[in-house]
Motif scaffolding. Structure first.
Motif, PDB file in Angstrom:
ATOM      1  N   GLY A 149       0.734  -1.038  -0.491  1.00 11.91           N
ATOM      2  CA  GLY A 149       0.234   0.050   0.389  1.00 11.91           C
ATOM      3  C   GLY A 149       1.146   1.719  -0.051  1.00 11.91           C
ATOM      4  O   GLY A 149       2.090   1.810   0.697  1.00 11.91           O
ATOM      5  N   TRP A 151       1.247   5.009   1.341  1.00 10.39           N
ATOM      6  CA  TRP A 151       0.609   6.153   2.746  1.00 10.39           C
ATOM      7  C   TRP A 151      -0.526   7.162   2.223  1.00 10.39           C
ATOM      8  O   TRP A 151      -0.833   7.138   3.573  1.00 10.39           O
ATOM      9  CB  TRP A 151       1.618   6.432   3.101  1.00 10.39           C
ATOM     10  CG  TRP A 151       2.393   7.564   2.916  1.00 10.39           C
ATOM     11  CD1 TRP A 151       3.903   7.663   1.562  1.00 10.39           C
ATOM     12  CD2 TRP A 151       2.034   8.634   1.547  1.00 10.39           C
ATOM     13  NE1 TRP A 151       4.069   8.598   0.429  1.00 10.39           N
ATOM     14  CE2 TRP A 151       2.814   9.097   0.831  1.00 10.39           C
ATOM     15  CE3 TRP A 151       0.881   9.820   1.635  1.00 10.39           C
ATOM     16  CZ2 TRP A 151       3.228  10.649  -0.042  1.00 10.39           C
ATOM     17  CZ3 TRP A 151       0.724  11.292   1.043  1.00 10.39           C
ATOM     18  CH2 TRP A 151       2.124  11.230  -0.140  1.00 10.39           C
ATOM     19  N   ASN A 152      -1.317   7.292   1.582  1.00 13.66           N
ATOM     20  CA  ASN A 152      -2.464   7.905   1.543  1.00 13.66           C
ATOM     21  C   ASN A 152      -3.891   7.776   2.307  1.00 13.66           C
ATOM     22  O   ASN A 152      -4.911   8.661   2.381  1.00 13.66           O
ATOM     23  CB  ASN A 152      -3.297   9.059   0.304  1.00 13.66           C
ATOM     24  CG  ASN A 152      -2.905   8.148  -0.332  1.00 13.66           C
ATOM     25  OD1 ASN A 152      -2.453   6.707  -0.828  1.00 13.66           O
ATOM     26  ND2 ASN A 152      -3.284   8.378  -2.191  1.00 13.66           N
ATOM     27  N   LYS A 175       1.249  -5.242   2.841  1.00 22.25           N
ATOM     28  CA  LYS A 175       3.081  -5.046   3.437  1.00 22.25           C
ATOM     29  C   LYS A 175       2.007  -3.363   3.548  1.00 22.25           C
ATOM     30  O   LYS A 175       2.117  -2.565   2.297  1.00 22.25           O
ATOM     31  CB  LYS A 175       3.909  -4.712   2.426  1.00 22.25           C
ATOM     32  CG  LYS A 175       4.593  -3.859   3.835  1.00 22.25           C
ATOM     33  CD  LYS A 175       6.150  -4.377   2.967  1.00 22.25           C
ATOM     34  CE  LYS A 175       6.139  -2.119   1.973  1.00 22.25           C
ATOM     35  NZ  LYS A 175       6.168  -1.682   2.335  1.00 22.25           N
ATOM     36  N   SER A 177       2.858   0.968   3.430  1.00 18.76           N
ATOM     37  CA  SER A 177       3.319   1.520   3.832  1.00 18.76           C
ATOM     38  C   SER A 177       4.098   2.002   4.885  1.00 18.76           C
ATOM     39  O   SER A 177       3.556   2.365   5.943  1.00 18.76           O
ATOM     40  CB  SER A 177       3.260   3.314   2.922  1.00 18.76           C
ATOM     41  OG  SER A 177       4.295   4.006   3.257  1.00 18.76           O
ATOM     42  N   GLU A 178       6.196   2.136   5.091  1.00 19.78           N
ATOM     43  CA  GLU A 178       6.402   1.957   6.284  1.00 19.78           C
ATOM     44  C   GLU A 178       5.565   3.675   7.114  1.00 19.78           C
ATOM     45  O   GLU A 178       5.814   3.952   8.273  1.00 19.78           O
ATOM     46  CB  GLU A 178       8.139   2.781   6.193  1.00 19.78           C
ATOM     47  CG  GLU A 178       8.236   3.735   5.225  1.00 19.78           C
ATOM     48  CD  GLU A 178       9.368   3.942   4.744  1.00 19.78           C
ATOM     49  OE1 GLU A 178      10.520   2.973   4.200  1.00 19.78           O
ATOM     50  OE2 GLU A 178      10.361   4.144   6.451  1.00 19.78           O
ATOM     51  N   ARG A 207      10.281  -1.795   5.103  1.00 24.04           N
ATOM     52  CA  ARG A 207      10.327  -0.664   3.801  1.00 24.04           C
ATOM     53  C   ARG A 207       9.922  -1.900   2.381  1.00 24.04           C
ATOM     54  O   ARG A 207       9.476  -2.619   2.458  1.00 24.04           O
ATOM     55  CB  ARG A 207      11.419  -0.234   4.291  1.00 24.04           C
ATOM     56  CG  ARG A 207      11.622   0.631   5.053  1.00 24.04           C
ATOM     57  CD  ARG A 207      13.160   1.355   5.046  1.00 24.04           C
ATOM     58  NE  ARG A 207      12.749   2.561   6.480  1.00 24.04           N
ATOM     59  CZ  ARG A 207      13.135   2.437   8.146  1.00 24.04           C
ATOM     60  NH1 ARG A 207      13.775   1.063   8.248  1.00 24.04           N
ATOM     61  NH2 ARG A 207      12.973   2.494   9.104  1.00 24.04           N
ATOM     62  N   GLU A 212       9.552  -6.321  -1.458  1.00 19.46           N
ATOM     63  CA  GLU A 212      10.628  -7.389  -2.743  1.00 19.46           C
ATOM     64  C   GLU A 212      10.851  -9.024  -2.054  1.00 19.46           C
ATOM     65  O   GLU A 212      10.842  -9.579  -2.788  1.00 19.46           O
ATOM     66  CB  GLU A 212      11.938  -6.381  -2.670  1.00 19.46           C
ATOM     67  CG  GLU A 212      11.903  -5.436  -3.759  1.00 19.46           C
ATOM     68  CD  GLU A 212      13.559  -5.225  -3.783  1.00 19.46           C
ATOM     69  OE1 GLU A 212      14.522  -5.698  -3.672  1.00 19.46           O
ATOM     70  OE2 GLU A 212      13.573  -3.724  -3.722  1.00 19.46           O
ATOM     71  N   GLY A 227       1.392   1.932  -5.360  1.00 20.20           N
ATOM     72  CA  GLY A 227       2.241   3.491  -5.435  1.00 20.20           C
ATOM     73  C   GLY A 227       2.417   4.062  -6.757  1.00 20.20           C
ATOM     74  O   GLY A 227       1.681   4.153  -7.316  1.00 20.20           O
ATOM     75  N   SER A 228       3.315   4.406  -6.418  1.00 22.43           N
ATOM     76  CA  SER A 228       3.849   4.771  -8.099  1.00 22.43           C
ATOM     77  C   SER A 228       4.145   4.386  -9.163  1.00 22.43           C
ATOM     78  O   SER A 228       5.119   3.506  -9.174  1.00 22.43           O
ATOM     79  CB  SER A 228       5.388   6.542  -7.336  1.00 22.43           C
ATOM     80  OG  SER A 228       5.921   5.427  -7.181  1.00 22.43           O
ATOM     81  N   THR A 231       7.965   2.885  -9.332  1.00 15.40           N
ATOM     82  CA  THR A 231       7.866   1.126  -7.545  1.00 15.40           C
ATOM     83  C   THR A 231       6.811   0.280  -8.866  1.00 15.40           C
ATOM     84  O   THR A 231       7.328  -0.571  -8.921  1.00 15.40           O
ATOM     85  CB  THR A 231       6.946   1.889  -6.207  1.00 15.40           C
ATOM     86  OG1 THR A 231       7.496   2.919  -5.616  1.00 15.40           O
ATOM     87  CG2 THR A 231       6.712   0.838  -5.555  1.00 15.40           C
ATOM     88  N   GLU A 249      -2.155  -0.047  -9.471  1.00 16.42           N
ATOM     89  CA  GLU A 249      -2.263   1.514  -8.996  1.00 16.42           C
ATOM     90  C   GLU A 249      -1.947   2.584  -9.081  1.00 16.42           C
ATOM     91  O   GLU A 249      -1.303   2.571  -7.760  1.00 16.42           O
ATOM     92  CB  GLU A 249      -3.708   1.321  -7.576  1.00 16.42           C
ATOM     93  CG  GLU A 249      -4.829   0.277  -7.574  1.00 16.42           C
ATOM     94  CD  GLU A 249      -5.562   0.762  -9.323  1.00 16.42           C
ATOM     95  OE1 GLU A 249      -5.418   1.995  -9.405  1.00 16.42           O
ATOM     96  OE2 GLU A 249      -6.561  -0.315  -9.540  1.00 16.42           O
ATOM     97  N   LEU A 250      -1.730   3.128  -9.761  1.00 11.40           N
ATOM     98  CA  LEU A 250       0.043   4.212  -9.358  1.00 11.40           C
ATOM     99  C   LEU A 250      -0.641   5.619 -10.019  1.00 11.40           C
ATOM    100  O   LEU A 250      -1.662   6.070  -9.672  1.00 11.40           O
ATOM    101  CB  LEU A 250       1.074   3.033 -10.752  1.00 11.40           C
ATOM    102  CG  LEU A 250       1.459   1.967 -11.065  1.00 11.40           C
ATOM    103  CD1 LEU A 250       2.127   1.488 -12.102  1.00 11.40           C
ATOM    104  CD2 LEU A 250       1.746   1.623  -9.650  1.00 11.40           C
ATOM    105  N   GLY A 251       0.628   6.315  -9.985  1.00  9.54           N
ATOM    106  CA  GLY A 251       0.169   8.193  -9.726  1.00  9.54           C
ATOM    107  C   GLY A 251      -0.130   8.147 -11.181  1.00  9.54           C
ATOM    108  O   GLY A 251      -0.331   7.462 -12.306  1.00  9.54           O
ATOM    109  N   CYS A 283      -4.309   9.666  -5.460  1.00  6.67           N
ATOM    110  CA  CYS A 283      -3.208   9.440  -6.984  1.00  6.67           C
ATOM    111  C   CYS A 283      -4.413  10.099  -8.328  1.00  6.67           C
ATOM    112  O   CYS A 283      -3.978  10.388  -9.321  1.00  6.67           O
ATOM    113  CB  CYS A 283      -3.403   7.894  -7.097  1.00  6.67           C
ATOM    114  SG  CYS A 283      -4.943   7.276  -6.483  1.00  6.67           S
ATOM    115  N   GLU A 380       3.529  14.508 -11.599  1.00  8.52           N
ATOM    116  CA  GLU A 380       2.516  14.376 -10.873  1.00  8.52           C
ATOM    117  C   GLU A 380       3.986  14.716  -9.490  1.00  8.52           C
ATOM    118  O   GLU A 380       4.882  14.749  -8.678  1.00  8.52           O
ATOM    119  CB  GLU A 380       2.440  12.644  -9.764  1.00  8.52           C
ATOM    120  CG  GLU A 380       1.408  12.645  -8.627  1.00  8.52           C
ATOM    121  CD  GLU A 380       1.333  11.186  -8.958  1.00  8.52           C
ATOM    122  OE1 GLU A 380       2.613  10.099  -8.744  1.00  8.52           O
ATOM    123  OE2 GLU A 380       0.202  10.987  -8.721  1.00  8.52           O
TER     124      GLU A 380
END
Ligand code: NDP
Length: 483
Positions: A149, A151-152, A175, A177-178, A207, A212, A227-228, A231, A249-251, A283, A380
Motif C-alpha cells: 500500500g 500512505w495516503n 505490507k 507503507s512504512e 520498507r 521485495e 504506489g508511484s 515503484t 494502481e499507480l500515479g 492519485c 505528479e
C-alpha cells in the motif's frame, strides 16, 4: 492513543512482535511527534508468514462462498460500529482531517467488505454444451496474494485489496507503507474477530525490501501494488520474473476540463475536491485544470475566494478541513515544485506558503497561466498544487489532456450533455467523471490506463484479477483415435 494496535505485525490470527527487525518510527504528520515505534519484519517472520498463509488458504478456499462472504460482511459491520476510533487512528497515521477520515476511509473499507462479501456466494463458472459433450469452468482462487500500500489511504487500500482477494478464496499478506503502518493492523484484528481463520489476512511491516522479499517468493501468486509509477515498474518487473499476476494502481496527472457553459460553483467545487482533499495526496486528482477562456476570470476569482475559506489546523478537530502533508520529504518535494513553477513563469494565484508550526504544513496553492511544457503541468506532485491552464476549443483540449504518460482519471464540467459524453469518450483515462470529481464507489471499476496502471480494483471487474478459470472438457461420446 485510542485503539492503537498491540504489536508491529498481525500473523496467523494474532499480533506478533519481532524486535529483530529494524525500528520504524511512526510520526504524526500534524506535529512531528513519534506516536509509535514498530519493527520491520525479519526474513524469518516473512518465511513463517508465507508458510502459514499457504497452508491456511487451502482450507479457506474449500469453504463455500456464502460462508466466506458472511465473515467479510460481519467485518464490515464491526468497522462501521468502530468508525470513529478507526478514523481517529487513520488521522494519526496520515494527518488527514478527521472531517475526511470519518466519511472516506474506514467507511470505504467497509463498503468493499460488504460488496465482495455479497458477491462471494455468486462466484461461479459456466456450462458450455458441445453437442453431447460439454465444458464447464471452475472459478478458482489464485492462491497467496501480496498487497502493498501507499500512505495516503491505508485503511481503504488494505480493504480494497483484501475484500476481493478473500472473497475469491485467496490468502493475503499486506505490507502497508512504512509511513502509515497502523490502520491495516486494526483491519486484520477486526477480520479475525469477525471469524476469519488464522493465516488468511496477515500484515507485515517494512520498507521496500520487505515488499521485495514477498514479491520474489515463489509461493506468492499475485501482487497488487498501490504506489508511484517508478515503484510500479520495479514491482511489475519482479512479478514478471515469476510470471505472477499483478494489479498496479499507480500515479497520475489527470485533466479536469471546465467548459464555458459549466455551472461555475459546481466546477469550482470539483476543482477544490480534486486538488485539495487529503492535502492533494490523492492519485486520481485532477491536477491539470483546463478552463475555457470565456469562464476563466470568473472561475479564478471564485476559486480564490473559496480556497481562502479552507480551515487549516488540528486534524483531530472536526471543523478542520485541510491538514498537513505526510512527511518532511513530501513537504520538500512540494516546495521544490512550487519554486520550479515560479521560476518557469507560472503565475502564483494563491498560497504556496509554508505554515510555521511543527509538522509538515503548506497552504493550498493555485497557479494560473500554466503552459503544457511547464514541469508542474507534466509531473505528479502529490501535494496541494493546482495548475490552471487555458483552452479555446474542444478538439484542442482533448489533444492536450491526452498528452501525458499517465491515464488514471479525467473529468469534464459542462451543461452540454452530448459534449460531456463525447469528450469523456476521447480521454485516455480509466476513471472518469462528468460534472463531478473523484467519486470512488465500490460498485465502479477503479484503475488507470497507460503508465497509471494495470487491472481494476472494486466492482465485479476485481473478481477477474483475484481468480482464474479452470476449464474442464467432459466427453460423453466415444473418442475417435486415428490409430
Ligand atoms: P511508493 O511507490 O513510494 O510506495 C508504495 C509502496 O511500495 C510502499 O509500501 C513502499 O514501501 C513500497 N515499495 C517501495 N519500493 C518497493 C520495492 N522495490 N518493492 C516492493 N515494494 C516497494 O508510493 P507512495 O507510498 O509514496 O505513494 C504515493 C504514490 O502512490 C503516488 O504516485 C500516487 O499517485 C500513488 N497512488 C496510487 C493510487 C491508485 O489507486 N492508483 C492510490 C494512492 C496512491 P515504503 O513505504 O517503504 O517506501
Amino acid at each position: 492513543m485510542i485503539g492503537q494496535p498491540n504489536a508491529s505485525h498481525f500473523v496467523n490470527g494474532k499480533y506478533v512482535e519481532d524486535t529483530s527487525g529494524q525500528e520504524l518510527d511512526v510520526i504524526y504528520p500534524a506535529t512531528g511527534e513519534v506516536i509509535a515505534r514498530l519493527h520491520e519484519a525479519s526474513r524469518q517472520l516473512i518465511d513463517q508468514t508465507i508458510h502459514q498463509a499457504v497452508r491456511a488458504q487451502k482450507m479457506w478456499a474449500a469453504k463455500s462462498g456464502a460462508e466466506r462472504g458472511r465473515i467479510l460482511r460481519r467485518a464490515a459491520d464491526l468497522i462501521r460500529e468502530r468508525n470513529r476510533d478507526l478514523s481517529v487512528l487513520e488521522t494519526y497515521d496520515t494527518g488527514k482531517p478527521l472531517q475526511e477520515t470519518l466519511v472516506a476511509d474506514a467507511t470505504s473499507g467497509a463498503d468493499a467488505l460488504d460488496y465482495f462479501g455479497g458477491l462471494a456466494a455468486n462466484l461461479a463458472g459456466e456450462h458450455i454444451q458441445l453437442g453431447n459433450d460439454w465444458v464447464y469452468t471452475r472459478r478458482e482462487p489464485l492462491g497467496l496474494c501480496v498487497g502493498i500500500g501507499a500512505w495516503n489511504y491505508p485503511t481503504q487500500i488494505a480493504c480494497w485489496k483484501a475484500a476481493p482477494a478473500l472473497a475469491c478464496g485467496n490468502a493475503m499478506i499486506f505490507k502497508p507503507s512504512e509511513e502509515t503502518p497502523l490502520c491495516a493492523l486494526k483491519i486484520a484484528e477486526i477480520l479475525s474477530e469477525a471469524g476469519l481463520p488464522p493465516g488468511i489476512f496477515n500484515v507485515l511491516q517494512g520498507r521496500g525490501k520487505v515488499g521485495e522479499a514477498l514479491i520474489n517468493d515463489p509461493k506468492v501468486d499475485k501482487v497488487s501494488l498501490t504506489g508511484s509509477v517508478p515503484t510500479g515498474r520495479r514491482v511489475y518487473a519482479m512479478a514478471a520474473a515469476g510470471m505472477k499476476h499483478v494489479t498496479m494502481e499507480l500515479g497520475g496527472k489527470s485533466p479536469l476540463i471546465i467548459f464555458d457553459d459549466a455551472d461555475l460553483d459546481e466546477a469550482v467545487s470539483g476543482a477544490i475536491l480534486g486538488n485539495f482533499y487529503s492535502s492533494g495526496q490523492v492519485c486520481s486528482n485532477g491536477t491539470r485544470v483546463f478552463v475555457q477562456t470565456g469562464i476563466k476570470e470568473a472561475f479564478l476569482k471564485r476559486l480564490q475566494e473559496r480556497v481562502a475559506n479552507a480551515i487549516i489546523g488540528d486534524p483531530q478537530n472536526e471543523s478542520t478541513n485541510f491538514g498537513p502533508l505526510i512527511n518532511a520529504r513530501q513537504l520538500d518535494i512540494v516546495q521544490n515544485y512550487i519554486a520550479t513553477g515560479k521560476s518557469e513563469g507560472a503565475r502564483l494565484l494563491y498560497g504556496g506558503e509554508i505554515i510555521d508550526r511543527p509538522g509538515n504544513w503548506i497552504t493550498p496553492t493555485v497557479f494560473a497561466d500554466i503552459t503544457d511544457d511547464m514541469t508542474i503541468a507534466i509531473e505528479e506532485i502529490f501535494g496541494p498544487v493546482m495548475a490552471v491552464l487555458d483552452f479555446e476549443t474542444e478538439a484542442e483540449v482533448i489533444a492536450r489532456a491526452n498528452t501525458t504518460e499517465f491515464g488514471l482519471a479525467a473529468g469534464v464540467f459542462t451543461n452540454d450533455l452530448k459534449r460531456g459524453h463525447r469528450v469523456i469518450a476521447q480521454l485516455e483515462a480509466g476513471s472518469c467523471f462528468i460534472n463531478s470529481y473523484n467519486d470512488a464507489p465500490v460498485e465502479a471499476p477503479f484503475g488507470g490506463v497507460k503508465q497509471s496502471g494495470v487491472g481494476r480494483e472494486n466492482s465485479k471487474a476485481a473478481i477477474e484479477h483475484y481468480s482464474q478459470l479452470k476449464s474442464v472438457y467432459v466427453r460423453m461420446t466415444p473418442i475417435e483415435a486415428p490409430y
